[in-house]
Design an enzyme around this catalytic site. Structure first.
Site, mmCIF file in Angstrom:
data_model
loop_
_atom_site.group_PDB
_atom_site.id
_atom_site.type_symbol
_atom_site.label_atom_id
_atom_site.label_comp_id
_atom_site.label_asym_id
_atom_site.label_seq_id
_atom_site.Cartn_x
_atom_site.Cartn_y
_atom_site.Cartn_z
ATOM 1 N N ARG A 1 27.423 93.975 -46.941
ATOM 2 C CA ARG A 1 26.237 94.606 -46.384
ATOM 3 C C ARG A 1 25.074 93.622 -46.423
ATOM 4 N NH1 ARG A 1 29.493 97.533 -44.817
ATOM 5 N NH2 ARG A 1 29.559 99.804 -44.773
ATOM 6 N N CYS B 1 23.265 102.691 -39.082
ATOM 7 C CA CYS B 1 23.722 101.559 -38.283
ATOM 8 C C CYS B 1 23.757 101.954 -36.808
ATOM 9 C CB CYS B 1 25.104 101.140 -38.732
ATOM 10 S SG CYS B 1 25.510 101.581 -40.413
ATOM 11 N N ARG C 1 33.242 95.200 -49.505
ATOM 12 C CA ARG C 1 32.223 95.849 -48.664
ATOM 13 C C ARG C 1 31.025 94.917 -48.524
ATOM 14 N NH1 ARG C 1 31.639 101.282 -47.703
ATOM 15 N NH2 ARG C 1 29.624 102.013 -46.932
#
Length: 336
Positions: free
Chosen positions: A160, A75, A158
């Site tokens: 993503r 990232c 989470r």
């Protein structure tokens, strides 16, 4: 093409979470690359191979042929994207560029990329648009959607972004969430007899409990401390973070998760070997992926590829459709 037995490469491999997901649906890894040597130690202990090093120094032609490229690319800031003159230079200086050059040289049938949710919003959405347009310029049909690990069976909030692409016009839909009854709870993954070394000092415990938003919250819970100092309990973990403080998340505001619990929060199997100290496992799990979520995506990719190739014919190395394969429209798919 037998999609029960396909090959893939594992770029930015970390400790192999994406590899586990794709091996579970018949994939065979023919090449892996990881820069961090501690992660390589864990990877080698579990897959009996030491990943190649810095991908920026590995020529694309030297990589074995493969069917699917996989990469949870770092990232890193993409501030350089869009600021160079000319379309061809937009991704230079970023690690996405290395994915792009490998796709361009090797022309695999498909890819799956993973990144933080914020990639979608970075620089007002321009970064994601540049990435998507570069993938499409290589001839790939691209799908992207933000998925939450919570929806695929692990007790971790989470989110993503998953980017999937196919060299042919394969129709693809992202996996639906699993039934609530099939999801693991904290009770399923927490250990009962935990060494005293994981318990925090009384001062930290009392401070956390004083700031706990709901002091009657049922156990077991995992709380996390946000930037303002508020402590919020949940029946799941917040997203594991590689660089967070040791006490970022606590079980019942009493102790840190054990190494095995951190791996379970990401959905790693019980057989996964731990060969590095706590601080390094904490970093490695924070950098990794929720394995069951990746497995669900892998299953959908293989299902879509099987359907496409079952209704197509190979002509001069390319697949030409004979009959259409239509998947249900998915309103959540992100478009540039």
């Amino acid at each position: 093409m037998d999609w029960n037995n396909f090959t893939f490469i594992d770029l930015f491999a970390g400790i192999g979470g994406i590899r586990l997901g794709f091996e579970s649906v018949g994939g065979k890894c023919v090449f892996s690359s990881e820069f961090d040597e501690d992660a390589c130690k864990t990877y080698e202990a579990n897959f009996t191979e030491h990943p190649a090093g810095d991908i920026t120094k590995i020529p694309a032609w030297s990589i074995p042929d493969f069917d699917i490229l996989l990469g949870g690319f770092p990232c890193q800031a993409f501030s350089i994207i869009g600021k160079k003159e000319g379309f061809a230079n937009e991704t230079c200086g970023t690690l996405f560029f290395d994915i792009e050059r490998i796709l361009k040289t090797k022309r695999p049938k498909a890819f799956m990329l993973e990144n933080v949710r914020n990639l979608v919003a970075h620089d007002g959405g321009k970064t994601f648009k540049v990435i998507k347009s570069h993938l499409e310029a290589l001839g790939y049909h691209v799908y992207a959607q933000v998925l939450n690990a919570l929806d695929y069976g692990v007790p971790q909030n989470r989110e993503r972004i998953i980017i999937v692409g196919f060299i042919n016009d394969v129709k693809f839909t992202f996996p639906k969430p699993v039934a609530v009854s099939e999801r693991k709870s904290l009770s399923d993954i927490l250990e009962t007899n935990v060494d005293e070394k994981y318990y925090v000092r009384d001062k930290i415990r009392i401070s956390r409990l004083e700031r706990l938003k709901d002091k009657d919250y049922p156990k077991p819970y995992i709380s996390h401390e946000n930037m303002s100092g508020s402590v919020t309990p949940h029946p799941y973990s917040s997203a594991l973070r590689a660089g967070a403080s040791a006490n970022y998340i606590l079980v019942n505001d009493e102790r840190r998760p054990t190494e095995r619990e951190l791996l379970r929060i990401q959905g790693f199997p019980e057989s996964f070997k731990i060969v590095v100290p706590y601080g390094k496992i904490k970093k490695q799990t924070g950098n990794s992926v929720a394995v069951p979520m990746i497995k669900a995506v892998a299953e959908q990719m293989v299902k879509s590829l099987k359907a496409y190739y079952a209704t197509g014919e190979i002509y001069n190395g390319h697949t030409t459709k004979i009959t259409g394969f239509e998947a249900a429209d998915n309103p959540d798919i992100i478009s540039a």
